[in-house]
Structures are given as structure tokens and as C-alpha cells.
Scaffold this motif. Structure first.
Motif, short mmCIF file in Angstrom:
data_model
loop_
_atom_site.label_atom_id
_atom_site.label_comp_id
_atom_site.label_asym_id
_atom_site.label_seq_id
_atom_site.Cartn_x
_atom_site.Cartn_y
_atom_site.Cartn_z
N GLY A 143 19.56 35.42 -56.14
CA GLY A 143 21.02 35.41 -56.05
C GLY A 143 21.52 35.91 -54.71
N LYS A 144 20.92 37.00 -54.22
CA LYS A 144 21.34 37.56 -52.94
C LYS A 144 21.01 36.62 -51.79
N ALA A 145 19.82 35.98 -51.86
CA ALA A 145 19.43 35.05 -50.80
C ALA A 145 20.33 33.83 -50.77
N LEU A 146 20.69 33.32 -51.94
CA LEU A 146 21.53 32.13 -52.01
C LEU A 146 23.00 32.43 -51.74
N GLU A 147 23.40 33.66 -52.03
CA GLU A 147 24.80 34.04 -51.79
C GLU A 147 25.17 33.87 -50.32
N ALA A 148 24.23 34.18 -49.44
CA ALA A 148 24.50 34.08 -47.99
C ALA A 148 24.82 32.65 -47.57
N LYS A 149 24.33 31.69 -48.32
CA LYS A 149 24.55 30.28 -47.99
C LYS A 149 25.71 29.68 -48.79
N GLY A 150 25.85 30.11 -50.04
CA GLY A 150 26.88 29.53 -50.89
C GLY A 150 26.52 28.10 -51.28
N SER A 151 27.40 27.48 -52.09
CA SER A 151 27.17 26.11 -52.52
C SER A 151 28.48 25.35 -52.57
N PRO A 152 28.48 24.09 -52.17
CA PRO A 152 29.69 23.27 -52.27
C PRO A 152 29.99 22.84 -53.70
N ASN A 153 29.01 22.98 -54.58
CA ASN A 153 29.19 22.61 -55.98
C ASN A 153 29.68 23.84 -56.76
N PRO A 154 30.87 23.79 -57.38
CA PRO A 154 31.40 24.97 -58.06
C PRO A 154 30.54 25.46 -59.22
N LEU A 155 29.84 24.56 -59.89
CA LEU A 155 28.95 24.99 -60.96
C LEU A 155 27.80 25.81 -60.40
N TYR A 156 27.21 25.33 -59.32
CA TYR A 156 26.09 26.04 -58.71
C TYR A 156 26.56 27.36 -58.11
N GLN A 157 27.74 27.37 -57.53
CA GLN A 157 28.28 28.60 -56.95
C GLN A 157 28.51 29.65 -58.03
N THR A 162 26.84 34.93 -60.26
CA THR A 162 26.42 35.76 -61.40
C THR A 162 25.25 36.65 -61.02
N TYR A 163 24.25 36.08 -60.36
CA TYR A 163 23.03 36.82 -60.09
C TYR A 163 23.05 37.57 -58.76
N SER A 164 24.09 37.37 -57.98
CA SER A 164 24.24 38.14 -56.74
C SER A 164 25.28 39.25 -56.91
N SER A 165 25.83 39.40 -58.11
CA SER A 165 26.92 40.35 -58.33
C SER A 165 26.44 41.79 -58.35
N ALA A 166 27.34 42.70 -58.03
CA ALA A 166 27.03 44.13 -58.08
C ALA A 166 26.71 44.56 -59.51
N GLU A 167 27.38 43.95 -60.48
CA GLU A 167 27.13 44.30 -61.89
C GLU A 167 25.70 43.96 -62.29
N TYR A 168 25.25 42.78 -61.88
CA TYR A 168 23.88 42.40 -62.22
C TYR A 168 22.87 43.27 -61.47
N GLU A 169 23.15 43.57 -60.22
CA GLU A 169 22.23 44.42 -59.45
C GLU A 169 22.08 45.79 -60.10
N SER A 170 23.17 46.34 -60.63
CA SER A 170 23.11 47.64 -61.30
C SER A 170 22.15 47.60 -62.48
N VAL A 171 22.18 46.52 -63.24
CA VAL A 171 21.28 46.36 -64.39
C VAL A 171 19.83 46.32 -63.92
#
Length: 220
Positions: A143-157, A162-171
Motif C-alpha cells: 500500500g505504501k509503495a503504491l500510494e506514491a504512484k497512485g492510480s487513475p482508476n478510482p476503484l484501484y485507488q 485502504t492499505y496505505s492508511s495510518a489506521e491500517y498501519e497502526s493495526v
């Protein structure tokens, strides 16, 4: 060096191959076939039911109350929170719960979940933690690696966020911290058993994305 750092070092080559996989590259450049993504999300929903069952088993085996609470909460969240993400996709695709959960597990999915449940049931608590940790940790790092690039597809974004979020990282950090504390009490042989499962299920994480990319079915 923390034990968790040595675990990650042992899968650096595997993680590099995960990031190179065309499924993940297709998420960021938008070229991934949406049928492949839909196949993956449906299989992931099936996976999470067994993943949650395995977490509940780990909670029951946990020698400390904090870990019991943590894994039982994570089992609940795997069903409630991550299912909400999946169902947001299913609504857009017009898929009902009945259709999703009537879908047969792909061979790789069945292999992965069967392995997790067997380790959770049959092996000591520390080995179970080693087997379940990659699903947490690899998704965070992806998630963190892909966050830096982002996605033009809103579903993929949405998936990436979800997986690059601070909430998920805390878990994820909770489980990594638990793994380090558990490792302090183990012999070298026990730590090696924990590492073995960590490496095996890290390979299965690559296989899971590959399964989605190929829309894997049964050969017979």
C-alpha cells in the motif's frame, strides 16, 4: 536488531518480486483488467473468512490477554471492516453477497487458507503468528509503495488508500510488536520455525496476486 527486521530481510527478494508483478503494476498505471481485479476481490472476500477464523484461533492460544484481545478484534475487523471495502466494490459490479459467497475458492486460495488454518490449529502460537504476519505486513508495504504512484482508476485507488492508511498501519504495527515480544521468549529453533512459516506465506502472497491476474480456475 529486532527479530521482525530479520524476518523482513528474509523475504526482501520475495517482496521485490511482488512489487514487480503485473497485477500490482496494473493497479498503479490503470492497465489491470478490471475482470482480474474483480476475480481477486471476490477471492479475497472468501479468503478473509478463513483468515478471521485463524485469527480467532490465535487469540484463543495467546498466552497474554492483550494478544487475545488484539487477535479477536482483528478477526472481527477482517469480517466487518474489510468486508465493507469489498462490498463497496460488489455494489458497483452489481454482485450480491449470495453470488460472491457461492463462488468456489480458486486452487491457490484454498491452498493458502488451508495452510493458515492448519498452522493455527496444529502448531504452537508463535508459529501461527509467523504464518499470519505476512498478510498484514506485506499489504501495508505494498500500500505504501503504491500510494506514491497512485492510480487513475478510482476503484484501484480506493484499494491502495485502504492499505496505505495510518489506521491500517497502526493495526500492523501491533502485530509486529507482538511478534518481537514473542520472539524474545523463544529458542533459536523456535524462532527458525516462526521464520519458516513467515517465508512460506510470503510466497503465497505473491501467488495470490498471480492467481488474480490469471483468473485462476481448476484445471480439471
Amino acid at each position: 536488531m529486532a527479530f521482525s527486521e530479520t524476518l523482513w530481510q528474509s523475504i526482501e527478494g520475495i517482496f521485490a518480486k511482488i512489487l514487480e508483478h503485473p497485477f500490482l503494476k496494473g493497479l498503479t498505471d490503470g492497465t489491470l483488467d478490471e475482470e482480474a481485479f474483480r476475480f481477486y476481490v471476490v477471492q479475497d472476500a472468501l479468503y478473509l473468512r478463513d483468515f478471521a477464523r485463524g485469527l480467532a484461533i490465535l487469540g484463543a492460544k495467546a498466552p497474554e490477554d492483550d494478544w487475545l484481545i488484539m487477535f479477536c478484534e482483528h478477526a472481527k475487523n477482517a469480517i466487518v471492516v474489510e468486508r465493507a471495502l469489498h462490498e463497496s466494490f460488489f455494489r458497483e459490479w452489481g454482485l450480491s453477497d449470495e453470488e460472491v459467497y457461492a463462488t468456489p475458492m480458486a486452487p491457490t486460495n484454498l491452498l493458502y487458507t488451508s495452510y493458515l488454518l492448519r498452522v493455527a490449529y496444529e502448531r504452537p502460537f508463535h508459529e501461527g503468528v509467523g504464518a499470519f504476519l505476512p498478510c498484514y505486513w506485506i499489504y501495508l508495504e505494498v500500500g505504501k509503495a503504491l500510494e506514491a504512484k497512485g492510480s487513475p482508476n478510482p476503484l484501484y485507488q480506493r484499494w491502495i488508500e485502504t492499505y496505505s492508511s495510518a489506521e491500517y498501519e497502526s493495526v500492523v504495527r501491533q502485530v509486529i510488536a507482538a511478534a518481537d515480544k514473542i520472539a524474545e521468549t523463544l529458542t533459536d529453533k523456535q524462532r527458525e520455525a516462526m521464520r519458516h512459516h513467515f517465508v512460506v506465506t510470503s510466497k503465497m502472497e505473491w501467488m495470490f496476486w498471480d492467481m488474480g491476474y490469471r483468473k485462476e480456475g481448476w484445471a480439471i
